[in-house]
Write an enzyme that holds these catalytic residues in place. Structure first.
Site, PDB file in Angstrom:
ATOM      1  N   ASN A  42       0.291  -0.993   0.461  1.00  0.00           N
ATOM      2  CA  ASN A  42       0.110  -0.124   0.234  1.00  0.00           C
ATOM      3  C   ASN A  42       0.687   1.264  -0.035  1.00  0.00           C
ATOM      4  O   ASN A  42       1.816   1.021   0.491  1.00  0.00           O
ATOM      5  CB  ASN A  42      -1.295  -0.019   1.192  1.00  0.00           C
ATOM      6  CG  ASN A  42      -0.616  -0.253   2.916  1.00  0.00           C
ATOM      7  OD1 ASN A  42       0.057  -0.719   2.283  1.00  0.00           O
ATOM      8  ND2 ASN A  42      -0.695   0.755   3.600  1.00  0.00           N
ATOM      9  N   GLU A  44       0.328   5.246   0.730  1.00  0.00           N
ATOM     10  CA  GLU A  44      -0.773   6.358   1.270  1.00  0.00           C
ATOM     11  C   GLU A  44       0.010   7.788   0.870  1.00  0.00           C
ATOM     12  O   GLU A  44       1.122   7.611   0.983  1.00  0.00           O
ATOM     13  CB  GLU A  44      -0.335   6.055   3.026  1.00  0.00           C
ATOM     14  CG  GLU A  44      -1.265   4.700   3.058  1.00  0.00           C
ATOM     15  CD  GLU A  44      -1.632   4.484   4.771  1.00  0.00           C
ATOM     16  OE1 GLU A  44      -0.880   5.835   5.608  1.00  0.00           O
ATOM     17  OE2 GLU A  44      -1.968   3.860   5.180  1.00  0.00           O
ATOM     18  N   CYS A  53      -4.116   0.530  -2.879  1.00  0.00           N
ATOM     19  CA  CYS A  53      -4.137  -0.839  -2.020  1.00  0.00           C
ATOM     20  C   CYS A  53      -2.769  -1.069  -2.362  1.00  0.00           C
ATOM     21  O   CYS A  53      -2.460  -1.668  -3.551  1.00  0.00           O
ATOM     22  CB  CYS A  53      -5.197  -1.435  -2.019  1.00  0.00           C
ATOM     23  SG  CYS A  53      -6.573  -0.520  -0.492  1.00  0.00           S
ATOM     24  N   GLU A  55      -3.008  -4.495  -3.352  1.00  0.00           N
ATOM     25  CA  GLU A  55      -3.617  -5.277  -4.009  1.00  0.00           C
ATOM     26  C   GLU A  55      -3.940  -4.776  -5.350  1.00  0.00           C
ATOM     27  O   GLU A  55      -3.242  -5.675  -6.519  1.00  0.00           O
ATOM     28  CB  GLU A  55      -4.877  -6.742  -3.440  1.00  0.00           C
ATOM     29  CG  GLU A  55      -5.294  -7.084  -1.949  1.00  0.00           C
ATOM     30  CD  GLU A  55      -5.662  -5.931  -1.442  1.00  0.00           C
ATOM     31  OE1 GLU A  55      -4.588  -4.537  -1.120  1.00  0.00           O
ATOM     32  OE2 GLU A  55      -6.408  -6.322  -0.678  1.00  0.00           O
ATOM     33  N   CYS A  86     -10.334  -4.232  -0.123  1.00  0.00           N
ATOM     34  CA  CYS A  86     -10.991  -4.079   0.929  1.00  0.00           C
ATOM     35  C   CYS A  86     -12.380  -3.393  -0.158  1.00  0.00           C
ATOM     36  O   CYS A  86     -11.906  -4.656  -1.735  1.00  0.00           O
ATOM     37  CB  CYS A  86     -10.728  -2.201   0.577  1.00  0.00           C
ATOM     38  SG  CYS A  86     -10.097  -1.690  -0.441  1.00  0.00           S
ATOM     39  N   CYS A  89     -10.879  -2.681  -3.836  1.00  0.00           N
ATOM     40  CA  CYS A  89      -9.817  -4.050  -4.241  1.00  0.00           C
ATOM     41  C   CYS A  89     -10.385  -5.475  -5.264  1.00  0.00           C
ATOM     42  O   CYS A  89     -10.086  -6.441  -5.827  1.00  0.00           O
ATOM     43  CB  CYS A  89      -8.804  -4.265  -3.208  1.00  0.00           C
ATOM     44  SG  CYS A  89      -7.790  -3.177  -3.283  1.00  0.00           S
TER      45      CYS A  89
HETATM   46  N1  THU Z   1      -5.167  -1.506   2.631  1.00  0.00           N
HETATM   47  C1  THU Z   1      -4.978  -2.521   1.603  1.00  0.00           C
HETATM   48  O1  THU Z   1      -3.489  -1.730   1.239  1.00  0.00           O
HETATM   49  N2  THU Z   1      -5.085  -3.871   1.323  1.00  0.00           N
HETATM   50  C2  THU Z   1      -6.701  -3.702   1.562  1.00  0.00           C
HETATM   51  O2  THU Z   1      -7.393  -4.711   1.097  1.00  0.00           O
HETATM   52  C3  THU Z   1      -7.587  -3.173   2.560  1.00  0.00           C
HETATM   53  C4  THU Z   1      -6.338  -1.364   2.803  1.00  0.00           C
HETATM   54  C5  THU Z   1      -3.982   0.134   2.780  1.00  0.00           C
HETATM   55  C6  THU Z   1      -5.055   0.996   2.429  1.00  0.00           C
HETATM   56  C7  THU Z   1      -4.389   1.589   3.711  1.00  0.00           C
HETATM   57  O3  THU Z   1      -3.018   2.173   3.485  1.00  0.00           O
HETATM   58  C8  THU Z   1      -4.170   0.911   4.780  1.00  0.00           C
HETATM   59  O4  THU Z   1      -4.063   0.161   4.297  1.00  0.00           O
HETATM   60  C9  THU Z   1      -5.381   1.895   6.102  1.00  0.00           C
HETATM   61  O5  THU Z   1      -6.847   1.220   5.632  1.00  0.00           O
END
Ligand code: THU
Length: 129
Positions: A42, A44, A53, A55, A86, A89
């Site tokens: 991920n 940010e 994310c 994925e 999420c 994704c």
């Molecule tokens: N996140 C992912 O990378 N994948 C997911 O399927 C769930 C959420 C990340 C996004 C963000 O950087 C952190 O988790 C918190 O939401």
């Protein structure tokens, strides 16, 4: 490539997570039908909606290199619990087929799902006529 090996690749990718805001690190490893692995973490961004994310990072890397047939994706995180993909994704995964094994792992424990279990009644390209 076994599921366990794919999970290990996801953990390696998680090391690169860029998470200055949540400190919640996620790693993903995507296995293509041709046997290649694309990893992702991920990323940010201060304007949080721009966050990507793990994925999607892995899938977009694969797409951008011409690979669009996948057999499995493993997802791990820094949480003590399983981290499930999420909603966004899940929508991206179903774009590329319903046969993909979605491996949600925590250490050496894992669960395997198909996208129909995680995103029932999905809206896909065949619905756009
Ligand atoms: N996140 C992912 O990378 N994948 C997911 O399927 C769930 C959420 C990340 C996004 C963000 O950087 C952190 O988790 C918190 O939401």
């Amino acid at each position: 490539m076994t599921f366990k090996e794919l999970v290990e690749k996801a953990y390696e990718a998680m090391e690169f997570a860029y998470t200055p805001y949540s400190k919640f690190n996620v790693g993903a490893a995507l296995l293509t039908k041709s046997g290649k692995v694309y990893t992702g973490c991920n990323v940010e961004i201060a304007s949080l909606g721009a966050t990507n994310c793990a994925e999607r990072t892995a899938i977009f890397k694969a797409i951008s290199e011409g690979e669009k047939v996948y057999t499995a994706i493993a997802v791990v995180s820094s949480s003590k619990d399983f981290t499930y993909p999420c909603g966004i994704c899940r929508q991206v995964i179903v774009e590329f087929g319903k046969d993909i094994d979605i491996i949600v792992a925590k250490d050496y424990d894992y669960e395997v799902y198909k996208i129909d279990e995680l995103l029932p009644h999905s809206f896909t390209g065949i619905d756009i006529k």
